[in-house]
Scaffold this active site. Structure first.
Site, PDB file in Angstrom:
ATOM      1  CG  HIS A  82      36.910  25.273  30.090  1.00 53.27           C
ATOM      2  ND1 HIS A  82      37.352  26.353  29.351  1.00 53.27           N
ATOM      3  CD2 HIS A  82      37.343  25.493  31.357  1.00 53.27           C
ATOM      4  CE1 HIS A  82      38.000  27.188  30.145  1.00 53.27           C
ATOM      5  NE2 HIS A  82      38.026  26.687  31.373  1.00 53.27           N
ATOM      6  CG  ASP A  84      35.075  27.867  26.618  1.00 55.90           C
ATOM      7  OD1 ASP A  84      35.313  26.911  27.374  1.00 55.90           O
ATOM      8  OD2 ASP A  84      34.474  28.895  26.999  1.00 55.90           O
ATOM      9  CD  GLU A 179      34.629  27.425  32.911  1.00 59.27           C
ATOM     10  OE1 GLU A 179      34.564  27.485  34.138  1.00 59.27           O
ATOM     11  OE2 GLU A 179      35.252  28.273  32.238  1.00 59.27           O
ATOM     12  CD  GLU A 180      37.067  30.904  30.538  1.00 62.71           C
ATOM     13  OE1 GLU A 180      36.545  31.704  31.330  1.00 62.71           O
ATOM     14  OE2 GLU A 180      38.157  30.341  30.741  1.00 62.71           O
ATOM     15  CG  ASP A 202      38.951  25.342  34.549  1.00 65.86           C
ATOM     16  OD1 ASP A 202      39.923  25.928  34.025  1.00 65.86           O
ATOM     17  OD2 ASP A 202      37.784  25.762  34.467  1.00 65.86           O
ATOM     18  CG  HIS A 385      40.429  34.917  31.745  1.00 66.00           C
ATOM     19  ND1 HIS A 385      39.132  35.081  32.147  1.00 66.00           N
ATOM     20  CD2 HIS A 385      40.622  33.569  31.686  1.00 66.00           C
ATOM     21  CE1 HIS A 385      38.569  33.887  32.338  1.00 66.00           C
ATOM     22  NE2 HIS A 385      39.455  32.961  32.063  1.00 66.00           N
TER      23      HIS A 385
HETATM   24 ZN   LIG Z   1      38.911  27.676  33.057  1.00 73.02          ZN
END
Ligand SMILES: [Zn+2]
Length: 413
Positions: A82, A84, A179-180, A202, A385
């Site tokens: 992904h 994003d 995705e997030e 991922d 994150h």
């Molecule tokens: Zn991820």
């Protein structure tokens, strides 16, 4: 030491991470933020440049491409990452920093003097002395989640296209937005992929081949109070904020929350609270590895809402629960072919595969549920994150090698 793919992987990661691609769950558009399309257009150009076939940007914001088969009768495999980055932390102005030949000590950050990344905080770092570690500069996340995955797949694709002597089946590539925020898999994606099975790149620690995720629901609780001028409110006003607070207060605190659970335990997480005295909205995510556990958490939330409603009949409290994704194990355990193939490819590289349940979901959770079995593969990213996010270039190199070994092994039959 740097191996054949490390230079390319590092260059791609640093270049992709500097592009702001943060998604936003409050935007209903697809993709949720237009900035993600800048990255997608770059990938389209790079895929065309390296000679990929059927390169296109779909109207739901995913980039698709094909590496044509060089062997007959091999399964069609899709590789996904992904583009994003997570909405939970600042992702604007990412300045990737390469800590070359990491010395095993504490990493400091140019833009945040108080911040430190050490093996004490992030134990996996202790094994990475001598690696090239990439971090952000202190004020943003890095976005190795999932630009490490994008870099791995792009590097593997470039290598396969440049070496047609490598025998493999048709390989489909997909780079998804959003995705997030749980919207990475459009309902048209499974058909557009037309793959027998797929892998998301991922995951985190080297060796991880994951085929179990949470089952997930989202809930929105709306509290409508009674609004009136405070000066004449006696016996008339019903304050929605008091009732919303009561709902949060009545739910479990010292158990069943993200901060008090681990392993196979699920949770109820209130992650957003907004509104005023007239009306307030609470947003929750409910997570459990089993469907009955998930249903029980939904029932508990409904029960708490009903209980608070009963204390104030003039208010109107509604609780809407919607499915988000389901544990991919339910499908994969019926046919472990993609998992076994990834494990065998991993062992070919001398890495012992491990499978731990993901305390989250991936595009693969939705994709598996929609008929394309899709385990998740490590990329080497850690502390995602947040500002301490880091990835080892050499671990990304192992991920790229696994990617190549996978498609080769699948063609052996
Ligand atoms: Zn991820």
């Amino acid at each position: 030491m740097r191996t054949e793919f490390d230079r390319e992987l590092e260059e791609r990661l640093v270049r992709y991470a500097a592009i702001d691609t943060q998604s936003d769950e409050d935007q209903p558009s697809a993709p949720s933020t237009a900035i993600q399309l800048e990255m997608q257009q770059l990938l389209v150009a790079e895929l065309a440049e390296m000679g990929a076939a059927e390169v296109r940007l779909t109207d739901y914001g995913a980039v698709l491409a094909t590496i044509p088969a060089t062997a007959e009768a091999a399964p069609v495999i899709a590789l996904l990452a992904h583009v994003d980055t997570a909405p939970q932390f600042n992702a604007t102005g990412v300045k990737p920093v390469v800590h070359r030949n990491y010395n095993g000590g504490t990493i400091s950050f140019a833009d945040a003097p108080g911040l430190a990344l050490s093996p004490q905080h992030s134990p996996e770092l202790a094994q990475k002395a001598g690696h090239d570690i990439v971090t952000a500069s202190g004020t943003t996340l890095l976005g190795a989640d999932d630009k490490a995955g994008v870099a791995v797949i792009m590097t593997a694709a470039r290598h396969l296209l440049a070496n047609p002597g490598i025998r493999h089946g048709r390989v489909r590539l997909a780079f998804t937005p959003d995705e997030e925020v749980g919207r990475g898999v459009d309902r048209r994606l499974p058909q557009d992929l037309a793959a027998d099975f797929a892998y998301t790149f991922d995951g985190s620690t080297v060796g991880e081949i994951e085929y179990e995720s949470f089952s997930a629901d989202g809930a929105v609780v709306t509290v409508k109070g009674v609004s009136i001028h405070p000066g004449t409110a006696k016996d008339k006003m019903v304050n929605a904020l008091h009732l919303a607070a009561k709902i949060i207060q009545t739910l479990p605190h010292v158990t069943m929350t993200p901060e008090t659970t681990e392993g196979r335990e699920g949770f109820i997480h209130v992650y957003d609270c907004r509104g005023g005295s007239a009306e307030a909205t609470l947003k929750f995510i409910l997570r459990d590895f089993e469907l009955d556990g998930l249903a029980a958490k939904g029932e508990l939330l409904r029960h708490v809402c009903a209980t608070v409603q009963a204390t104030e009949p003039r208010a109107e409290i509604t609780c809407e629960i919607r499915p988000q994704y389901r544990n991919m194990r339910y499908w994969l355990e019926k046919d472990m072919t993609p998992v076994d193939l990834a494990r065998a490819a991993c062992r070919d590289l001398g890495i012992e595969p491990v499978s731990v349940p993901i305390r989250g979901g991936t595009d693969g959770s939705r994709l598996t549920e929609m008929g394309v079995p899709c385990p998740n593969i490590f990329t080497g990213m850690h502390e995602i994150h947040g500002p301490l996010e880091w990835v080892s270039v050499q671990d990304m190199g192992l991920s790229a090698k696994l990617c190549l070994r996978l498609v080769e092994r699948a063609a052996l039959g």
